[in-house]
Design a protein around this motif. Structure first.
Motif, PDB file in Angstrom:
ATOM      1  N   GLY A   1       0.842  -1.197   0.000  1.00 52.58           N
ATOM      2  CA  GLY A   1       0.000   0.000   0.000  1.00 52.58           C
ATOM      3  C   GLY A   1       0.874   1.242   0.000  1.00 52.58           C
ATOM      4  N   ASN A   2       0.276   2.352  -0.392  1.00 51.50           N
ATOM      5  CA  ASN A   2       1.025   3.598  -0.466  1.00 51.50           C
ATOM      6  C   ASN A   2       1.060   4.246   0.905  1.00 51.50           C
ATOM      7  N   ALA A   3       2.210   4.767   1.291  1.00 53.72           N
ATOM      8  CA  ALA A   3       2.349   5.358   2.614  1.00 53.72           C
ATOM      9  C   ALA A   3       1.821   4.399   3.687  1.00 53.72           C
ATOM     10  N   ALA A   4       2.215   3.140   3.584  1.00 55.68           N
ATOM     11  CA  ALA A   4       1.774   2.116   4.537  1.00 55.68           C
ATOM     12  C   ALA A   4       2.232   2.501   5.949  1.00 55.68           C
ATOM     13  N   PRO A   5       1.363   2.305   6.939  1.00 55.67           N
ATOM     14  CA  PRO A   5       1.648   2.821   8.289  1.00 55.67           C
ATOM     15  C   PRO A   5       3.011   2.417   8.856  1.00 55.67           C
ATOM     16  N   ARG A   6       3.358   1.145   8.794  1.00 59.25           N
ATOM     17  CA  ARG A   6       4.656   0.691   9.338  1.00 59.25           C
ATOM     18  C   ARG A   6       5.820   1.347   8.607  1.00 59.25           C
ATOM     19  N   VAL A   7       5.669   1.494   7.291  1.00 50.30           N
ATOM     20  CA  VAL A   7       6.740   2.082   6.485  1.00 50.30           C
ATOM     21  C   VAL A   7       6.915   3.554   6.873  1.00 50.30           C
TER      22      VAL A   7
ATOM     23  N   GLU B   1       6.169   5.007   9.635  1.00 49.32           N
ATOM     24  CA  GLU B   1       6.713   5.084  10.999  1.00 49.32           C
ATOM     25  C   GLU B   1       8.227   4.797  10.996  1.00 49.32           C
ATOM     26  N   ALA B   2       8.607   3.754  10.268  1.00 44.66           N
ATOM     27  CA  ALA B   2      10.018   3.360  10.229  1.00 44.66           C
ATOM     28  C   ALA B   2      10.875   4.439   9.562  1.00 44.66           C
ATOM     29  N   VAL B   3      10.353   5.016   8.494  1.00 41.34           N
ATOM     30  CA  VAL B   3      11.096   6.062   7.783  1.00 41.34           C
ATOM     31  C   VAL B   3      11.253   7.287   8.686  1.00 41.34           C
ATOM     32  N   ARG B   4      10.163   7.658   9.348  1.00 38.08           N
ATOM     33  CA  ARG B   4      10.200   8.831  10.229  1.00 38.08           C
ATOM     34  C   ARG B   4      11.250   8.640  11.326  1.00 38.08           C
ATOM     35  N   ALA B   5      11.234   7.462  11.945  1.00 43.19           N
ATOM     36  CA  ALA B   5      12.183   7.193  13.029  1.00 43.19           C
ATOM     37  C   ALA B   5      13.624   7.211  12.509  1.00 43.19           C
ATOM     38  N   GLN B   6      13.837   6.625  11.335  1.00 47.28           N
ATOM     39  CA  GLN B   6      15.197   6.548  10.794  1.00 47.28           C
ATOM     40  C   GLN B   6      15.718   7.932  10.407  1.00 47.28           C
ATOM     41  N   VAL B   7      14.862   8.743   9.796  1.00 44.19           N
ATOM     42  CA  VAL B   7      15.278  10.087   9.353  1.00 44.19           C
ATOM     43  C   VAL B   7      15.799  10.887  10.544  1.00 44.19           C
ATOM     44  N   GLU B   8      15.179  10.662  11.694  1.00 40.93           N
ATOM     45  CA  GLU B   8      15.603  11.423  12.873  1.00 40.93           C
ATOM     46  C   GLU B   8      16.933  10.923  13.448  1.00 40.93           C
ATOM     47  N   ARG B   9      17.238   9.629  13.214  1.00 38.61           N
ATOM     48  CA  ARG B   9      18.508   9.084  13.755  1.00 38.61           C
ATOM     49  C   ARG B   9      19.691   9.457  12.876  1.00 38.61           C
ATOM     50  N   PHE B  10      19.653   9.076  11.612  1.00 35.38           N
ATOM     51  CA  PHE B  10      20.653   9.507  10.627  1.00 35.38           C
ATOM     52  C   PHE B  10      20.117   9.209   9.233  1.00 35.38           C
ATOM     53  N   THR B  11      20.512  10.016   8.261  1.00 36.05           N
ATOM     54  CA  THR B  11      19.967   9.873   6.911  1.00 36.05           C
ATOM     55  C   THR B  11      20.916   9.126   5.976  1.00 36.05           C
ATOM     56  N   HIS B  12      22.215   9.243   6.239  1.00 33.78           N
ATOM     57  CA  HIS B  12      23.174   8.627   5.327  1.00 33.78           C
ATOM     58  C   HIS B  12      24.572   8.647   5.939  1.00 33.78           C
ATOM     59  N   THR B  13      25.234   7.506   5.864  1.00 41.21           N
ATOM     60  CA  THR B  13      26.654   7.497   6.222  1.00 41.21           C
ATOM     61  C   THR B  13      27.459   6.846   5.112  1.00 41.21           C
TER      62      THR B  13
ATOM     63  N   ILE C   1      17.501   4.887   5.159  1.00 41.27           N
ATOM     64  CA  ILE C   1      16.055   5.174   5.129  1.00 41.27           C
ATOM     65  C   ILE C   1      15.349   4.103   4.293  1.00 41.27           C
ATOM     66  N   ALA C   2      15.959   3.753   3.163  1.00 41.04           N
ATOM     67  CA  ALA C   2      15.387   2.713   2.310  1.00 41.04           C
ATOM     68  C   ALA C   2      15.406   1.364   3.029  1.00 41.04           C
ATOM     69  N   CYS C   3      16.484   1.088   3.776  1.00 40.92           N
ATOM     70  CA  CYS C   3      16.553  -0.175   4.525  1.00 40.92           C
ATOM     71  C   CYS C   3      15.463  -0.236   5.598  1.00 40.92           C
ATOM     72  N   ALA C   4      15.255   0.873   6.291  1.00 43.03           N
ATOM     73  CA  ALA C   4      14.211   0.915   7.323  1.00 43.03           C
ATOM     74  C   ALA C   4      12.849   0.667   6.687  1.00 43.03           C
ATOM     75  N   ALA C   5      12.617   1.292   5.543  1.00 48.56           N
ATOM     76  CA  ALA C   5      11.346   1.106   4.833  1.00 48.56           C
ATOM     77  C   ALA C   5      11.184  -0.342   4.395  1.00 48.56           C
ATOM     78  N   SER C   6      12.279  -0.932   3.912  1.00 51.36           N
ATOM     79  CA  SER C   6      12.218  -2.307   3.421  1.00 51.36           C
ATOM     80  C   SER C   6      11.892  -3.275   4.564  1.00 51.36           C
ATOM     81  N   LEU C   7      12.541  -3.094   5.695  1.00 52.71           N
ATOM     82  CA  LEU C   7      12.263  -3.980   6.838  1.00 52.71           C
ATOM     83  C   LEU C   7      10.807  -3.853   7.272  1.00 52.71           C
ATOM     84  N   ALA C   8      10.285  -2.628   7.237  1.00 55.93           N
ATOM     85  CA  ALA C   8       8.886  -2.404   7.625  1.00 55.93           C
ATOM     86  C   ALA C   8       7.942  -3.021   6.591  1.00 55.93           C
ATOM     87  N   ALA C   9       8.294  -2.912   5.309  1.00 59.13           N
ATOM     88  CA  ALA C   9       7.450  -3.494   4.256  1.00 59.13           C
ATOM     89  C   ALA C   9       7.419  -5.014   4.391  1.00 59.13           C
TER      90      ALA C   9
END
Ligand SMILES: *Cc1c(COP(=O)(O)O)cnc(C)c1O
Length: 422
Positions: free
Chosen positions: A56-62, A64-76, A305-313
């Motif tokens: 689904g689009n903007a799926a709730p778990r995804v 949430e996971a993206v939001r949490a990850q963006v706040e921790r770090f975006t890219h290393t 961020i993509a990894c967090a989304a993938s795990l949530a998906a």
């Protein structure tokens, strides 16, 4: 509020014409099975952004996971300073793909990039040059993947010269090859490979278990296992491109499972990211680990961020049993497409929520691209987002999100029926 018409004017003056869109309605927001444009019009989504928004689009778990990850770090950059989620996505790829042998995985940004890397790995591990692909295949738009892709327009036209050492074998396409058996079709493909390439030169045989852009072609039973067996016997790497078929889309985690295949390497992307760009190559440890350290990678591959989304998906697919949802969609969609009978529909095919109809002139199998375009336009006019595909442009394909409600699925089918009648 800006209208789609205004946005389209701006687009024409700013966006290169080579990038097309199926509809000129500009998106405001999207949910389970619907997209709402900036004019407030709601569309039933039978496209999922080309088989991407499986959960689904903007799926709730995804979200949430993206939001949490963006706040921790975006890219290393995983090649600079690694992080857990990259490892966790690789663990999921290893656990979910068929094959009980030891595996490794690596992450990339797009399907084309995954395919390129699978070929790099296969060539490096075997020390051989040739890659065998099939008629109607689609593997991407980069230079190597254009060479791997079959169809000239629009993917390859005037974009050559293409990468060398790519050879094309005939595909099993039951509707168009006189209903050859899988074994017979495989014999013909093997004959081409052995006579024109030579087994000892083949690094990899690369195939989509169900072809995507090529027309949702489901090979005759036995074709894929025979090709895989030939690859094994000849020391070639069997690569399944599951970028479109993977991650529950066809009613199993991976389409290879329908015929008990255990590919040496599998490429994944699209549905795995819940809408964020991420791709992977997973397969036999001895192949994956053959490449020297630093030989694989990229700045953004497996972005956190993509990894967090993938795990949530993936978690959503598991929790909601979306493979079962895909099988259920098939059980609703296929009979609905068969009734009322339409002499212009030569075949209803596909698995799970990857279903297509091939339109022909009644009485034969002459492709009817004109009607396909007309039906497609009628669907769009009535608010159903559908896609076409196929070498002859005469296949209408349906890729709803696996979380689509019965009501939205039913509304989509009604619009489709009306468009086919019009
Ligand atoms: C979409 C697709 C690709 C290319 O993926 P991109 O993310 O667009 O580069 C490759 N193979 C198959 C089977 C696909 O469906």
């Amino acid at each position: 509020m800006t209208s789609s018409e205004d946005l389209h004017k701006r687009r024409l003056a700013a966006v290169a014409k080579g990038v097309g869109s199926v509809v000129n309605a500009y998106v405001d927001h999207a949910r389970h099975g619907t997209i709402t444009d900036v004019d407030g019009r709601e569309w039933i989504d039978f496209a999922s952004g080309i088989a991407v928004t499986t959960v689904g689009n903007a799926a709730p778990r995804v979200v949430e996971a993206v939001r949490a990850q963006v706040e921790r770090f975006t890219h290393t950059c995983f090649m600079v300073a690694p992080y857990e989620s990259y490892v966790a996505v690789c663990e999921q790829l290893i656990a979910l793909t068929p094959g009980s042998f030891e595996k490794r995985a690596a992450l990339f940004n797009s399907g084309a990039e995954a395919v390129e890397n699978a070929v790099k790995i296969a060539r490096h591990a075997t020390g051989r040059p040739a890659v065998v692909v099939f008629d109607h295949a689609y593997h991407g738009r980069t230079n190597l993947t254009m060479a791997l892709t079959a169809k000239n327009m629009p993917y390859k036209h005037r974009f050559g010269p293409f990468a060398p050492e790519v050879y094309r074998a005939p595909m099993s396409y039951p509707l168009r090859d006189g209903g050859r058996s899988g074994a017979e079709a495989a014999r013909q493909a093997v004959d081409v490979i052995e006579k024109q390439v030579g087994g000892p030169n083949v690094a990899a045989v690369l195939i989509e278990p169900i072809q995507g852009e090529g027309g949702f072609v489901v090979p005759a039973p036995g074709f894929l296992p025979a090709i895989a067996a030939w690859a094994k016997a000849n020391g070639a790497v069997f690569i399944a491109d599951e970028i479109q078929t993977g991650f529950a889309r066809t009613g199993q985690w991976f389409a290879s499972e329908h015929e008990g295949l255990e590919p040496d390497l599998i490429t994944t992307a699209k549905g795995m990211g819940g809408g964020l760009p991420i791709a992977g190559v997973v397969g036999r440890a001895e192949l994956m680990d053959a490449v020297h350290a630093g030989g694989l990678g990229g700045t953004y591959g497996g972005n956190p961020i993509a990894c967090a989304a993938s795990l949530a998906a993936i978690e959503t697919m598991r929790e909601l049993d979306l493979a079962a949802a895909a099988r259920r969609i098939e059980s609703i969609l296929k009979p609905a497409l068969a009734e009322p009978a339409d002499p212009g529909i030569a075949e209803i095919r596909g698995r799970g929520a990857m279903i297509a109809i091939e339109l022909v002139l009644p009485g034969g199998i002459e492709p009817d691209a004109t009607r396909t375009a007309r039906v497609s336009r009628a669907c769009h006019d009535a608010g159903l987002l559908t896609l076409t595909c196929g070498t002859y442009g005469n296949v209408l394909r349906f890729l709803p999100p696996l979380v689509i409600s019965d009501a939205d699925l039913g509304r989509g089918i009604e619009i489709l029926h009306a468009a086919l009648r019009s």
